[in-house]
Design an enzyme around this catalytic site. Sequence first.
Site: not given
Length: 512
Positions: A275-276, A279, A305
Site C-alpha cells: 500500500h505505502e 503511494h 489512495e
Amino acid sequence: MDKPRAKDKGPMTPNITELKSKFETFNDIKTTSSLLYWDQATNLPINGGAERARQIATLTKLGHDILVSTDVGLMIADSYDWALNQNKDNEDAAFVREAKRLRDLESRIPGKLSMAMAQHFSAMYDAWAALSPKNDFKSLQPFLEQSVNYSMEIASCFPEYNHPMDALIQFSDPGTTTAVMREIFASLRKELVPLVQKVRNSKQISRNCLQGDFDEASQMRFCRTVAETLGYDFRRGRIDMSPHPFMTRLGGHDVRITTRVRRDDMTDCLFSVIHEVGHALYEMGMRENLSGTILANGVSSGVHESQSRLWENRIGRGKPFWDYFYPILQKEFPTFNHVSADDFLRAINQVEPGLIRVDADELTYNLHVMIRFDLECDVLEGKLKIKDLPEAWNARYESDLGVKVSSLKDGCLQDVHWFSGPFGGSFQGYTIGNMLSAQIYEAALKDMPHMESEFSKGNFYDLRRWLCVKLHQWGSMLRPDELIKHATGEPLSSKAYMAYLNTKYRELYQLS
Ligand code: ZN
C-alpha cells in the site's frame, strides 16, 4: 514598438523567479515539518512530544506567514491572468495557479489558529499512541473535543460551503463535497451490501493458512524484495516501523514509508508495505523539474489512495503477482510449502466483516469508510457528542457489519486520522481511491493487454511507466478531475470498480 502578443497566450510572460523562491522556502519549511512528524512516529523518545509539538507549530506559523504575505499576494496577482491563458503542461503557469490556490486557502485561516492546531494535533498524536493501546477513551475525549472545535472554526472561515465538512474536504479532496460523497456512498451501498450478503451465505473460505509464527526479520526481508521488485527505489527511500503505516515525501529523492509487523499474521506487514509503496511510486514518479516546488505533491487524497489501493489490492491480491512471488515467499517461509498457491490466493482474498479498516477485505472496506464519514457528519452537525462516539461507533459496526466491538482500540480509537489532524474530511479519499484504482487499471489494461502476463514474470515496469506518463509525472499541475480524465479518458465513476468486484467475488465464492 512592442512585439505583438500571441492572441491565445494572454499577457507577456511575467518574471516569477522571486515568487518561486518564496514558495521554495515555504516548501522547505513544509518538508522539514514532515520530517519532524516522521521522526515523531518512528524514533522520538516518549517524553519528547511536548517540545516536538511546539517545534512543528513554529514551522507551521513560518510557512503560513510566507503564504499570506502582501509581497506574495502582489506577485501572484501580477502573473495570474497570464497563468490562466497558458497550456496545461506549462509548469510555470501551473505553479502560479497552485500558488494562488494555496494562498487563497491559507489566507482564510488566521495564523494563530493554524499554529494552535499544529501544536494540538502533534500533542494529540502522542496521547493517542500512548493511550489507545490502553483503551483509554476518557483521557483522549478532551483532545477530540478540541479538534471538533477547531474543525468548526475552520468551517466558519469558509461560510460559502453548505456543510462544515465541505470546508475540511477541500483540503484533501478539492472539488468534492459532502453531498457528492453521500451520493457515491448510497449507490455503492446499494450494490455492496447484497453482494456481501451473498458471499456470507455461500461456502466460506478459510484463512487459517495465513496464521502462524512469522519471524520479523524474514517478513521484512520478503517485504523489501516485493517493494524493490514493484519499483520502490531504496536509494531514494527507506522503510521504518511506526504504529500506523504511512508514506511521507521529504524531497524528490527522499520518499519514505513505514510499516508494522505482526508475528502471528504476515499479511499485515506485507499489504501495508505494498500500500505505502503505491503511494511512494506516485511521489517518486513526478517530473524532476517539479522537485522542491509546491507542484511536487499528490494532487488529492483520492488520487493518492487510487495508487496505493491499485498496488495493494488489484495487483498485490491478484494471481499474476503471486505466480511470481509465491515461490519466493515459500523459500522465506517453508510453512507455505504445504499450502497450494490457489489456497493461499483464496485466503488473502477472503471476505470477512471485521473490526479493523486497514485489515478489511475489498468488499467490506468501503462500509468502514461510510461509518466514519457518517459519524463525522453527525458530530459536525451537532447531532452526536464526542462522549457518545464509542457507543455510536459500536452500534454502527453491529448494524452495518454484524460485528461486536470488544475493545476501544479496535473500535473508535483504531485510526490515526482523528488523532493527528482535523476531525472530519479525511476518509472519503479511500473510497474515491478504490473506485479510481479500478478505472485506472481498466484503462492501463486496454493500452497494455500483455500487462498481467508481465506481472507473472516479476516485470512491473510497463505499468509503472504507464502510470508515470498518465498520472504521476503531473504532480499537482492538473486538478484532480482533469487528471482523472487525462489518465482514463472519463470522469470518476464506480462502473469499473463494481464490475471488478462483481466478477472477482462471484468467481471466488462461486456465486450464481
Ligand atoms: Zn493510503
